[in-house]
Design an enzyme around this catalytic site. Structure first.
Site, mmCIF file in Angstrom:
data_model
loop_
_atom_site.group_PDB
_atom_site.id
_atom_site.type_symbol
_atom_site.label_atom_id
_atom_site.label_comp_id
_atom_site.label_asym_id
_atom_site.label_seq_id
_atom_site.Cartn_x
_atom_site.Cartn_y
_atom_site.Cartn_z
ATOM 1 N N LYS A 76 10.911 17.767 47.306
ATOM 2 C CA LYS A 76 11.670 18.609 46.376
ATOM 3 C C LYS A 76 12.415 17.684 45.421
ATOM 4 O O LYS A 76 12.954 16.650 45.844
ATOM 5 C CB LYS A 76 12.645 19.480 47.173
ATOM 6 N N SER A 151 15.369 28.259 46.494
ATOM 7 C CA SER A 151 15.156 27.377 45.375
ATOM 8 C C SER A 151 14.005 26.408 45.552
ATOM 9 O O SER A 151 13.593 25.755 44.592
ATOM 10 C CB SER A 151 16.436 26.593 45.115
ATOM 11 N N SER A 175 17.039 28.509 51.051
ATOM 12 C CA SER A 175 16.007 27.964 50.156
ATOM 13 C C SER A 175 14.811 27.302 50.819
ATOM 14 O O SER A 175 13.874 26.918 50.115
ATOM 15 C CB SER A 175 16.637 26.974 49.191
HETATM 16 N N1 GLN Z 1 19.823 31.678 46.838
HETATM 17 C C1 GLN Z 1 20.944 30.915 47.310
HETATM 18 C C2 GLN Z 1 21.738 30.394 46.145
HETATM 19 O O1 GLN Z 1 21.326 30.582 45.046
HETATM 20 C C3 GLN Z 1 20.497 29.804 48.218
HETATM 21 C C4 GLN Z 1 19.944 28.649 47.504
HETATM 22 C C5 GLN Z 1 19.668 27.494 48.396
HETATM 23 O O2 GLN Z 1 19.533 27.648 49.613
HETATM 24 N N2 GLN Z 1 19.638 26.309 47.810
HETATM 25 O O3 GLN Z 1 22.778 29.819 46.330
#
Ligand code: GLN
Length: 483
Positions: A76, A151, A175
Site C-alpha cells: 500500500k 482505503s 481499511s
Molecule cells: N473508512 C474509515 C475512515 O475513513 C477507515 C479508514 C481506514 O481504516 N484507514 O477513516
C-alpha cells in the site's frame, strides 16, 4: 501461474517448477495489460522487482528455502519505500521519495518478497471507497462500475484480479477488512502493536495497524508471519513472541464458542448479507463450533466516537505537511503564512481537509471536553464490552459491512453515508483487537464478507477459523470474470 496462492507459489518455487524471475515477469506483464482497467497501482516497480526476484532465485540456489522467498507482493502506498515514491494517495506527497524503508517493507524484503509496486489508496487512508485518491478511483474487478472499498482499495483490487497473490494494507477503521469483503478476499487487521508502524505514514496513530490482504487465510498467515514482531523504533509495538501462524491453521473447531452480537444484526444490515452470514455460521457449527448470542451495548456510539478521535489524531499528524520540509510546495508564496496556507490548500484533497477541520475543532479549547474527551470515554466503554464478551466466547462473528459495494460516485455528496459503512469494523480499532474478514458468498454478483474478532494477540485463532471454513467452502477460490 497468476492463479497461484502464496502457499502454492512457495511449493512451486521449492520444487523448481518455475523461478521467481519467471513468475515476476508474468505478473508484471499482467499488471501492464490489465491494470489500466482497475487503476490499482500508483507505481509499478519493474526494475526493483526483477532484481529482487533474481536475488531470491540466487538465495534459493544457495540452499535457502523460506516460504516468502521469491514471492511477489505489493505495498500500500503509505509504507515508506527507499528511493521510491510513497504518495499516500495524495498530491501532497506525489513528489516524495522516502529516504528509508518502513519496518514492514524491510522485514518482508529480508524474507525474500519481491515488490511489484505500490498500490492505490484513499488519500491519507481516509475513506471506504478508494475514491479520494489523487490518482483517481480504483475499480472493483467484480464489477468495474463499483467501488472496491477503501482505503486499501488498490491492494484489494489487485489481489482480487489475480495481478498478484497478496499485498500489504493498513486498517484504521476497517481499511483491510472492508475492501477484503467487497472484493472477496481474506484480510486481517492484527492486534494494535503486533505489527510495527515505523515508516507507515500516520493517519490516526492510536488506531492504525498494518496487515495482510490475500485470497486465503493460509496466505494471510504466511504474510503476517513476515510482518509481525517487536520493533524498538515504534514505541507502541509490543514485545510479544510471534507464534507460528501456519502451525495452528488446522486446529479443530470442536467446542469453539462463537458469539453473535445482537447489535450486528439489527436495522441497517442488508438482509441478503444477514442470510449469508447465517449460512457461514451453519458451516462453522458443522465443524463443531457452538453459537451464542451476545451483546455489545455501546456499539451504537462507535461511529461518532471514531469520527472524532481519528480526525483529531489526523489533524495533528498531518500538521507536518507544511510545504517546508517535504511534499508539495505552492508556487511563489508571498510570505510564510501564504506558503503554509496554499501548500496545504492545494496539496490536500477535500476529504482530508474536512477531517483536519473536524479534528482541529474537536481538540480546540472549549470543545475538547465536549467532543474529544467524551469520545475517549466511549472508546473505553467499547473496549469493556469486548472484554466482557470474550469472557463468554472465543470469537465474535458478524457481517463485515452493512451493504454491498456501491456504484462509483454514488456516495460522493454524502460523506456521512460513507462513514456509516464502517459500523461493524471500527470497534476493533477503538479497542485495539484483531479482526479478519473472509469471503462468504455473493449477492447480485457482488462479494460479501464475514468478520471474525478475537481477543488480543489471537490472530492465530482467527486464521484457524477462517482456514477451516475455507476447507469446506469455495467462495475464496472464485475469480472475477475477465481476470
Ligand atoms: N473508512 C474509515 C475512515 O475513513 C477507515 C479508514 C481506514 O481504516 N484507514 O477513516
Amino acid at each position: 501461474m497468476h492463479q497461484l496462492t502464496l502457499a502454492e507459489i512457495a511449493r512451486g518455487l521449492a520444487d523448481k517448477k518455475f523461478s521467481s524471475e519467471e513468475l515476476t515477469r508474468t505478473l508484471l506483464a499482467r499488471i501492464n495489460q490489465l491494470d489500466p482497467q482497475l487503476n490499482s497501482f500508483i507505481s509499478v516497480t519493474e526494475e526493483l522487482a526483477i532484481s529482487q526476484a533474481r536475488a531470491a532465485d540466487a538465495r534459493r540456489a544457495a540452499g535457502e528455502n523460506g516460504p516468502l522467498l521469491g514471492a511477489p507482493i505489493a505495498h500500500k502506498d503509505l509504507f515508506c519505500t527507499h528511493g521510491i515514491r510513497t504518495s499516500c494517495g495524495s498530491k501532497m506527497l506525489d513528489n516524495f521519495k522516502a529516504p528509508y524503508d518502513a519496518t514492514v517493507v524491510s522485514k518482508l524484503a529480508e524474507a525474500g518478497t519481491v515488490t511489484l509496486g505500490k498500490t492505490n489508496m484513499d488519500e491519507f487512508a481516509m475513506g471506504s471507497a478508494n475514491e479520494s485518491s489523487h490518482y483517481g478511483p480504483v475499480k472493483n474487478p467484480w464489477n468495474l462500475e463499483y467501488v472496491p472499498g477503501g482505503s486499501s482499495g488498490g491492494s484489494a483490487a489487485a489481489v482480487a484480479a489475480r495481478l498478484l497473490p497478496a499485498a500489504t494494507a493498513t486498517d484504521t477503521g476497517g481499511s483491510i477488512r472492508q475492501p477484503a469483503a467487497l472484493t472477496s478476499l481474506t484480510g486481517l487487521k492484527p492486534t494494535y502493536g503486533r505489527v510495527s508502524r515505523w515508516g507507515m505514514i500516520a493517519y490516526a496513530s492510536s488506531l492504525d495497524q498494518g496487515g495482510p490482504l490475500a485470497r486465503t487465510a493460509e496466505d494471510c498467515a504466511l504474510l503476517l508471519q513476515g510482518m509481525a514482531g517487536f520493533d524498538a523504533k515504534d514505541s507502541t509495538c509490543i514485545d510479544e513472541p510471534v507464534p507460528d501462524y501456519s502451525a495452528s491453521l488446522n486446529n479443530s473447531l470442536q467446542g469453539l464458542r462463537i458469539g453473535l452480537p445482537k447489535e450486528y444484526f439489527g436495522a441497517g444490515l442488508d438482509p441478503r448479507i444477514a442470510d449469508l452470514v447465517q449460512a457461514s455460521v451453519k458451516e462453522l457449527e458443522k465443524l463443531g463450533a457452538v453459537v451464542k448470542e451476545i451483546s455489545l451495548p455501546n456499539m451504537q456510539h462507535a461511529i461518532p466516537a471514531y469520527y472524532v478521535i481519528a480526525p483529531a489524531e489526523a489533524s495533528s499528524n498531518l500538521s507536518r505537511f507544511d510545504g517546508v520540509r517535504f511534499g508539495y510546495r505552492c508556487e511563489n508564496p508571498v510570505d510564510l503564512t501564504d506558503l503554509y496556507k496554499r501548500s496545504r490548500g492545494e496539496g490536500f484533497g477535500s476529504e482530508v481537509q474536512r477531517r483536519i477541520m473536524v479534528g482541529a475543532y474537536a481538540l480546540s479549547a472549549g470543545y475538547y471536553d465536549a467532543y474529544y474527551l467524551q469520545a475517549q470515554k466511549i472508546r473505553r466503554l467499547i473496549k469493556n464490552d469486548f472484554m466482557a464478551a470474550f469472557n463468554e466466547v472465543d470469537v465474535i462473528l458478524g457481517p463485515t459491512t452493512p451493504n454491498l459495494a456501491w456504484k462509483i460516485g454514488a456516495k460522493n455528496n454524502d460523506p456521512v453515508a460513507e462513514y456509516l459503512e464502517d459500523v461493524y469494523t471500527i470497534t476493533a480499532n477503538l479497542a485495539g483487537l484483531p479482526g479478519l474478514s473472509m469471503p462468504a458468498g455473493f449477492v447480485e454478483g457482488l462479494p460479501v464478507g464475514v468478520q471474525l474478532l478475537a481477543p488480543y494477540f489471537q490472530e492465530g485463532r482467527l486464521l484457524n477459523v477462517a482456514h477451516r471454513y475455507q476447507q469446506v467452502t469455495d467462495w475464496h477460490t472464485r475469480a472475477p470474470n475477465g481476470f
